[in-house]
Design an enzyme around this catalytic site. Structure first.
Site, PDB file in Angstrom:
ATOM      1  CG  HIS A  77      -1.959  -1.131   1.128  1.00 28.75           C
ATOM      2  ND1 HIS A  77      -2.792  -1.341   0.058  1.00 28.75           N
ATOM      3  CD2 HIS A  77      -2.230  -2.124   2.007  1.00 28.75           C
ATOM      4  CE1 HIS A  77      -3.533  -2.412   0.279  1.00 28.75           C
ATOM      5  NE2 HIS A  77      -3.222  -2.908   1.445  1.00 28.75           N
TER       6      HIS A  77
ATOM      7  CG  ASP B 131       5.444  13.189  22.973  1.00 29.17           C
ATOM      8  OD1 ASP B 131       6.166  13.583  22.038  1.00 29.17           O
ATOM      9  OD2 ASP B 131       4.223  13.466  23.060  1.00 29.17           O
TER      10      ASP B 131
ATOM     11  CG  HIS C 174       1.479  14.772   3.481  1.00 28.23           C
ATOM     12  ND1 HIS C 174       2.444  15.768   3.448  1.00 28.23           N
ATOM     13  CD2 HIS C 174       1.154  14.599   4.772  1.00 28.23           C
ATOM     14  CE1 HIS C 174       2.658  16.196   4.688  1.00 28.23           C
ATOM     15  NE2 HIS C 174       1.904  15.501   5.507  1.00 28.23           N
TER      16      HIS C 174
END
Length: 529
Positions: free
Chosen positions: A281, A483, A529
């Site tokens: 994909h 994080d 993207h």
């Protein structure tokens, strides 16, 4: 004869592509068609023993200005544009001694080929055709009466009509007119694109994109969507240049995924060793370099064997028999490589549905180019991401610098991250991906998913610990907070490569220093993207 059938009494032929020309002209002449021609085309026909008039016999003027002026004359365009059942047009033809031209066969000067071989500015300009497009467009406009052929593939339709009807049908003339306008449009697109490149204009006021149908596809991304594959733009090795040695027809998704896989594997110079990319994909699910293709494939497969099922395998070197045997052990949709040995092709041939594509070369990851994406009511156009990590200055921003081994893995991981959908996180070890997180809205989630996939692969392989222990990690863009980095550290990463540039870079660097890991900034982002 049907009322829409038009006999051919006179044909004007002026072509640069002379494939099939003589045989076509001989058939016309045998039917009593008067042949009119120019320059090299006329010589080719005359040398074949055909009686052929020169355009100057119609116009009363010789070719002049190095051939720039020869067909731009009322005797030519009047004969093409005159509406046959219009009394005023017929009267004008009679008054000025203009004979009708029923068939126009014209190729354009080879502008695209001239540019492609790197000719100079003046030579490119000289290969911009003027008279050819004028005749083509005139004939296409007057397709109610005139047939126009712009390349040798159109000869068969004309001859078929002549055999069946004694002239060309309106249906054939309409189709030929559509092809004619498409040809002049693509020709003008090539010219305007070249001028923009010469002027180094990245945002010309008007953009024209063109393509030639390569294949009508069964459907698009989903069965309810129609689709086709067109070749166009700059020549670049890949799916558009590939030769399919075997296997069933490629689908829309196959083509899209194969392109993604081949562009990714091209990041790895064959001179630096064999490399394999497995894509699912449009995202890499396993990438590796090895001492051989079969070793690289095994390392790539180990990253995510579940996702690799039904995937695309791209190789940066000629597919050999050993690699072919390994690849066919699981279900694979497409294999693409610069070439394949006869033995490898025979092995793949035993799998009747498996597609094998050879391209002849790898695309250059540094080459400039243009990418286009459609939006509602418009297009987004950008230059190709041709930034390569080997050309970047890597800045060490932590107290500890990466070791030579870590540095090699960091460069490898950043190469892969360039081809992973954003947000992208790539864990790598020993020049192989061990965990990939793609396309998440949160970079933290990409880091977690990549670590989870690595743990699942380790469990499936019966390993005692996750594959990310002792790995390095690449991020396609900066960490906006610490994080995401902390997630990678928790997964076992010992070094990080990222663009940098966040307002919280100091916090991220401090977290890296606190954990004793190395981090380098590239200054280059690889959003995809």
């Amino acid at each position: 004869m049907s009322t829409d059938v038009r006999p051919i009494a006179r044909a004007l032929l002026s072509v640069s592509d002379k494939a099939g020309l003589v045989a076509f002209a001989q058939t016309l002449a045998a039917r009593g068609v008067e042949l009119v021609s120019t320059g090299g085309t006329r010589k080719a026909l005359a040398d074949a023993g055909l009686k052929v008039l020169d355009v100057s016999d119609l116009t009363g003027f010789p070719e002049m200005m190095d051939g720039r002026v020869k067909t731009l004359h009322p005797a030519v365009h009047g004969g093409i544009l005159a509406i046959r059942d219009n009394a005023e047009h017929q009267a004008a033809m009679t008054a000025h001694g203009i004979g009708p031209i029923d068939l126009v066969v014209v190729n354009l000067y080879p502008f695209e080929e001239t540019v492609a071989r790197g000719a100079g500015y003046d030579e490119c300009v000289e290969n911009i055709d003027i008279g050819g497009p004028a005749m083509i467009r005139a004939a296409a406009k007057n397709h109610a009466d005139v047939a126009v052929v712009v390349d040798p593939s159109g000869y068969a339709a004309v001859l078929a009509d002549l055999d069946a009807q004694g002239g060309t049908t309106l249906a054939t003339r309409r189709k030929l007119a559509q092809l004619a306008y498409a040809r002049t449009a693509t020709y003008d697109a090539a010219i305007t694109r070249w001028f923009a490149e010469v002027e180094e204009d990245a945002t010309p006021r008007t953009r024209i994109f063109d393509g030639t149908l390569a294949e009508a596809l069964r459907y698009g991304e989903n069965p309810h969507q129609s689709a086709a594959f067109y070749r166009g733009g700059a020549a670049r090795p890949g799916v558009a240049t590939a030769r399919q040695l075997q296997g069933k027809a490629l689908s829309y998704n196959n083509l899209n995924d194969t392109d993604a896989a081949y562009e990714a594997v091209a990041e790895f110079d064959p001179a630096q060793g064999p490399a394999v990319v497995i894509v699912k994909h449009a995202n890499p699910c396993g990438v590796a370099q090895g001492a051989s293709l079969v070793e690289a494939y095994a390392k790539a497969l180990a990253c995510d064997p579940t996702s690799a099922f039904g995937g695309i395998v791209a190789l940066n070197r000629t597919l050999d028999a050993e690699a072919a045997r390994a690849i066919v052990e699981i279900f694979t949709e497409v294999i693409v490589a610069p070439d394949a040995t006869e033995e490898a092709a025979a092995i793949i041939g035993a799998k009747k549905n498996l597609r094998l594509l050879v391209t002849g070369a790898l695309p250059d990851p540094r080459a400039a180019g243009t990418q286009v994406k459609s939006l509602a009511g418009g297009l987004l156009v950008q230059s190709r991401d041709n930034a390569v990590v080997d050309d970047m200055t890597l800045t060490v921003v932590t107290r500890r610098a990466p070791s030579p081994k870590e540095l090699a893995d960091l460069a490898f991981a950043f190469r892969v991250a360039k081809h992973v959908k954003s947000n992208a996180i790539v864990y790598a070890k020993d020049l192989a991906t061990v965990g990939i997180g793609a396309g998440q809205m949160s970079r933290v989630d990409s880091a977690r998913i990549a670590a989870l996939k690595a743990q699942e692969a380790a469990t499936a392989a019966g390993l005692a610990q996750t594959l990310t222990r002792g790995s390095v990690v690449a991020s396609d863009a900066f960490f906006p907070f610490a994080d995401g980095l902390l997630t990678a550290i928790e997964a076992g990463a010992t070094a990080v490569i990222q663009p940098g540039g966040s307002i919280r870079d100091k916090d991220v660097i401090a977290a890296a220093d606190a954990a004793g890991i190395a981090m380098v900034f590239t200054g280059v982002r690889h959003f995809r993207h």
